[in-house]
Design a protein around this motif. Sequence first.
Motif, PDB file in Angstrom:
ATOM      1  N   LEU A 194       0.826  -1.210   0.000  1.00 22.27           N
ATOM      2  CA  LEU A 194       0.000   0.000   0.000  1.00 22.27           C
ATOM      3  C   LEU A 194       0.858   1.256   0.000  1.00 22.27           C
ATOM      4  O   LEU A 194       0.494   2.253  -0.614  1.00 22.27           O
ATOM      5  N   PHE A 195       2.020   1.212   0.658  1.00 23.41           N
ATOM      6  CA  PHE A 195       2.882   2.402   0.714  1.00 23.41           C
ATOM      7  C   PHE A 195       3.557   2.705  -0.621  1.00 23.41           C
ATOM      8  O   PHE A 195       4.214   3.730  -0.762  1.00 23.41           O
ATOM      9  N   VAL A 196       3.362   1.851  -1.629  1.00 24.23           N
ATOM     10  CA  VAL A 196       3.775   2.134  -3.006  1.00 24.23           C
ATOM     11  C   VAL A 196       2.546   2.414  -3.869  1.00 24.23           C
ATOM     12  O   VAL A 196       2.467   3.426  -4.559  1.00 24.23           O
ATOM     13  N   MET A 197       1.566   1.528  -3.824  1.00 27.17           N
ATOM     14  CA  MET A 197       0.389   1.670  -4.695  1.00 27.17           C
ATOM     15  C   MET A 197      -0.499   2.843  -4.281  1.00 27.17           C
ATOM     16  O   MET A 197      -1.106   3.485  -5.128  1.00 27.17           O
ATOM     17  N   VAL A 228       2.145  -6.567 -15.853  1.00 29.30           N
ATOM     18  CA  VAL A 228       1.955  -8.020 -15.800  1.00 29.30           C
ATOM     19  C   VAL A 228       0.554  -8.365 -15.312  1.00 29.30           C
ATOM     20  O   VAL A 228      -0.137  -9.203 -15.899  1.00 29.30           O
ATOM     21  N   LEU A 229       0.127  -7.721 -14.229  1.00 29.32           N
ATOM     22  CA  LEU A 229      -1.167  -8.044 -13.615  1.00 29.32           C
ATOM     23  C   LEU A 229      -2.350  -7.404 -14.324  1.00 29.32           C
ATOM     24  O   LEU A 229      -3.495  -7.801 -14.104  1.00 29.32           O
ATOM     25  N   ASP A 230      -2.091  -6.379 -15.147  1.00 32.36           N
ATOM     26  CA  ASP A 230      -3.126  -5.632 -15.868  1.00 32.36           C
ATOM     27  C   ASP A 230      -4.215  -5.112 -14.926  1.00 32.36           C
ATOM     28  O   ASP A 230      -5.409  -5.203 -15.226  1.00 32.36           O
ATOM     29  N   ARG A 231      -3.786  -4.590 -13.781  1.00 31.43           N
ATOM     30  CA  ARG A 231      -4.698  -3.966 -12.814  1.00 31.43           C
ATOM     31  C   ARG A 231      -4.217  -2.545 -12.569  1.00 31.43           C
ATOM     32  O   ARG A 231      -3.024  -2.267 -12.636  1.00 31.43           O
ATOM     33  N   THR A 232      -5.154  -1.659 -12.247  1.00 32.52           N
ATOM     34  CA  THR A 232      -4.792  -0.266 -12.037  1.00 32.52           C
ATOM     35  C   THR A 232      -4.137  -0.062 -10.672  1.00 32.52           C
ATOM     36  O   THR A 232      -4.296  -0.876  -9.754  1.00 32.52           O
ATOM     37  N   ALA A 233      -3.456   1.067 -10.543  1.00 33.10           N
ATOM     38  CA  ALA A 233      -2.852   1.431  -9.257  1.00 33.10           C
ATOM     39  C   ALA A 233      -3.930   1.534  -8.187  1.00 33.10           C
ATOM     40  O   ALA A 233      -3.729   1.098  -7.049  1.00 33.10           O
ATOM     41  N   THR A 234      -5.076   2.083  -8.528  1.00 31.67           N
ATOM     42  CA  THR A 234      -6.173   2.219  -7.563  1.00 31.67           C
ATOM     43  C   THR A 234      -6.639   0.846  -7.081  1.00 31.67           C
ATOM     44  O   THR A 234      -6.825   0.628  -5.873  1.00 31.67           O
ATOM     45  N   ASP A 235      -6.820  -0.076  -7.995  1.00 29.40           N
ATOM     46  CA  ASP A 235      -7.253  -1.429  -7.641  1.00 29.40           C
ATOM     47  C   ASP A 235      -6.191  -2.138  -6.797  1.00 29.40           C
ATOM     48  O   ASP A 235      -6.509  -2.784  -5.795  1.00 29.40           O
ATOM     49  N   LEU A 236      -4.934  -1.995  -7.175  1.00 25.09           N
ATOM     50  CA  LEU A 236      -3.855  -2.638  -6.423  1.00 25.09           C
ATOM     51  C   LEU A 236      -3.728  -2.037  -5.021  1.00 25.09           C
ATOM     52  O   LEU A 236      -3.479  -2.763  -4.056  1.00 25.09           O
ATOM     53  N   ALA A 237      -3.927  -0.732  -4.893  1.00 24.03           N
ATOM     54  CA  ALA A 237      -3.881  -0.100  -3.565  1.00 24.03           C
ATOM     55  C   ALA A 237      -4.980  -0.664  -2.678  1.00 24.03           C
ATOM     56  O   ALA A 237      -4.765  -0.933  -1.490  1.00 24.03           O
ATOM     57  N   ALA A 238      -6.151  -0.861  -3.249  1.00 20.92           N
ATOM     58  CA  ALA A 238      -7.286  -1.370  -2.464  1.00 20.92           C
ATOM     59  C   ALA A 238      -7.056  -2.794  -1.978  1.00 20.92           C
ATOM     60  O   ALA A 238      -7.566  -3.179  -0.913  1.00 20.92           O
ATOM     61  N   SER A 239      -6.284  -3.580  -2.728  1.00 23.95           N
ATOM     62  CA  SER A 239      -6.091  -4.977  -2.353  1.00 23.95           C
ATOM     63  C   SER A 239      -4.712  -5.270  -1.760  1.00 23.95           C
ATOM     64  O   SER A 239      -4.431  -6.414  -1.411  1.00 23.95           O
ATOM     65  N   ALA A 240      -3.858  -4.263  -1.636  1.00 25.91           N
ATOM     66  CA  ALA A 240      -2.495  -4.475  -1.122  1.00 25.91           C
ATOM     67  C   ALA A 240      -2.544  -5.064   0.285  1.00 25.91           C
ATOM     68  O   ALA A 240      -3.317  -4.622   1.134  1.00 25.91           O
ATOM     69  N   GLY A 241      -1.699  -6.060   0.526  1.00 24.78           N
ATOM     70  CA  GLY A 241      -1.688  -6.723   1.828  1.00 24.78           C
ATOM     71  C   GLY A 241      -0.584  -6.270   2.753  1.00 24.78           C
ATOM     72  O   GLY A 241      -0.659  -6.487   3.958  1.00 24.78           O
ATOM     73  N   VAL A 242       0.460  -5.634   2.232  1.00 21.88           N
ATOM     74  CA  VAL A 242       1.588  -5.181   3.042  1.00 21.88           C
ATOM     75  C   VAL A 242       1.464  -3.672   3.260  1.00 21.88           C
ATOM     76  O   VAL A 242       1.201  -2.924   2.323  1.00 21.88           O
ATOM     77  N   GLY A 243       1.664  -3.253   4.501  1.00 24.07           N
ATOM     78  CA  GLY A 243       1.593  -1.824   4.804  1.00 24.07           C
ATOM     79  C   GLY A 243       0.174  -1.290   4.872  1.00 24.07           C
ATOM     80  O   GLY A 243      -0.073  -0.129   4.548  1.00 24.07           O
ATOM     81  N   ARG A 244      -0.763  -2.116   5.315  1.00 19.26           N
ATOM     82  CA  ARG A 244      -2.168  -1.690   5.378  1.00 19.26           C
ATOM     83  C   ARG A 244      -2.375  -0.497   6.287  1.00 19.26           C
ATOM     84  O   ARG A 244      -3.396   0.182   6.205  1.00 19.26           O
ATOM     85  N   ASP A 245      -1.415  -0.204   7.179  1.00 21.60           N
ATOM     86  CA  ASP A 245      -1.531   0.944   8.076  1.00 21.60           C
ATOM     87  C   ASP A 245      -1.061   2.241   7.420  1.00 21.60           C
ATOM     88  O   ASP A 245      -1.120   3.301   8.039  1.00 21.60           O
ATOM     89  N   ALA A 246      -0.589   2.194   6.169  1.00 19.94           N
ATOM     90  CA  ALA A 246      -0.051   3.379   5.515  1.00 19.94           C
ATOM     91  C   ALA A 246      -1.112   4.464   5.408  1.00 19.94           C
ATOM     92  O   ALA A 246      -2.237   4.213   4.979  1.00 19.94           O
ATOM     93  N   THR A 247      -0.727   5.663   5.814  1.00 22.71           N
ATOM     94  CA  THR A 247      -1.620   6.826   5.740  1.00 22.71           C
ATOM     95  C   THR A 247      -0.859   8.028   5.208  1.00 22.71           C
ATOM     96  O   THR A 247       0.344   8.163   5.410  1.00 22.71           O
ATOM     97  N   VAL A 248      -1.595   8.903   4.564  1.00 25.52           N
ATOM     98  CA  VAL A 248      -1.018  10.123   4.002  1.00 25.52           C
ATOM     99  C   VAL A 248      -0.626  11.055   5.141  1.00 25.52           C
ATOM    100  O   VAL A 248      -1.397  11.254   6.083  1.00 25.52           O
ATOM    101  N   MET A 249       0.570  11.610   5.045  1.00 20.53           N
ATOM    102  CA  MET A 249       1.018  12.583   6.039  1.00 20.53           C
ATOM    103  C   MET A 249       0.348  13.920   5.770  1.00 20.53           C
ATOM    104  O   MET A 249       0.264  14.346   4.604  1.00 20.53           O
ATOM    105  N   PRO A 250      -0.126  14.602   6.816  1.00 19.84           N
ATOM    106  CA  PRO A 250      -0.710  15.915   6.598  1.00 19.84           C
ATOM    107  C   PRO A 250       0.363  16.898   6.112  1.00 19.84           C
ATOM    108  O   PRO A 250       1.525  16.776   6.486  1.00 19.84           O
ATOM    109  N   VAL A 251      -0.048  17.812   5.274  1.00 18.18           N
ATOM    110  CA  VAL A 251       0.870  18.836   4.767  1.00 18.18           C
ATOM    111  C   VAL A 251       1.007  19.918   5.829  1.00 18.18           C
ATOM    112  O   VAL A 251       0.010  20.413   6.363  1.00 18.18           O
ATOM    113  N   ALA A 252       2.252  20.264   6.142  1.00 15.49           N
ATOM    114  CA  ALA A 252       2.499  21.315   7.137  1.00 15.49           C
ATOM    115  C   ALA A 252       2.006  22.646   6.579  1.00 15.49           C
ATOM    116  O   ALA A 252       2.219  22.960   5.415  1.00 15.49           O
TER     117      ALA A 252
END
Length: 168
Positions: A126-129, A143-167
């Motif tokens: 998730l921290f990449v997708m 290879v997988l022919d899936r979008t970044a959005t779809d891969l982000a939704a199904s990513a299993g590693v880094g599920r706690d990844a969150t966007v940092m607020p902008v200072a």
Amino acid sequence: MSTPVIIALGSNDKGPWLDIGALLNAAVHDLESAGLGDVRRSRWWRSAAWPDPTDPPFLNGVVQGAWDGTAAELMTTLSGIEARFGRERSVKNAPRTLDLDLIDFGGQVQDSPDLTLPHPRAAERLFVMGPLAELDPDWRHPVLDRTATDLAASAGVGRDATVMPVAG
């Protein structure tokens, strides 16, 4: 002829920089200075270290750009930037000042001892997708022919990844 590329950046050791965000911003500048053109950058995402969550947390992000050389030349450039930022390859997955991963090189598919394209584990992270979906939600994994959005939704590693607020 320039090739569109996607590079993931990450760090969980600020080294001599004020903070990890400053380090990653400096790394983006170095990528541009090394010849990466038309650079677009995601926001920084924070996640627990993987596979050892007791290590310091990571900041990660993605840049898209254009490269005029080969994938091998870009990999050499990325390794050189990592070294300038104090990257040491001691123990696998150890805390690091800078990790630069070539995620995609113009949609090429390659599996050799020196380089695997697309990056073999990026689709699971998730921290990449997540950051890639910010920049280019419709990017398709070659290879997988899936979008970044779809891969982000199904990513299993880094599920706690969150966007940092902008200072502000």
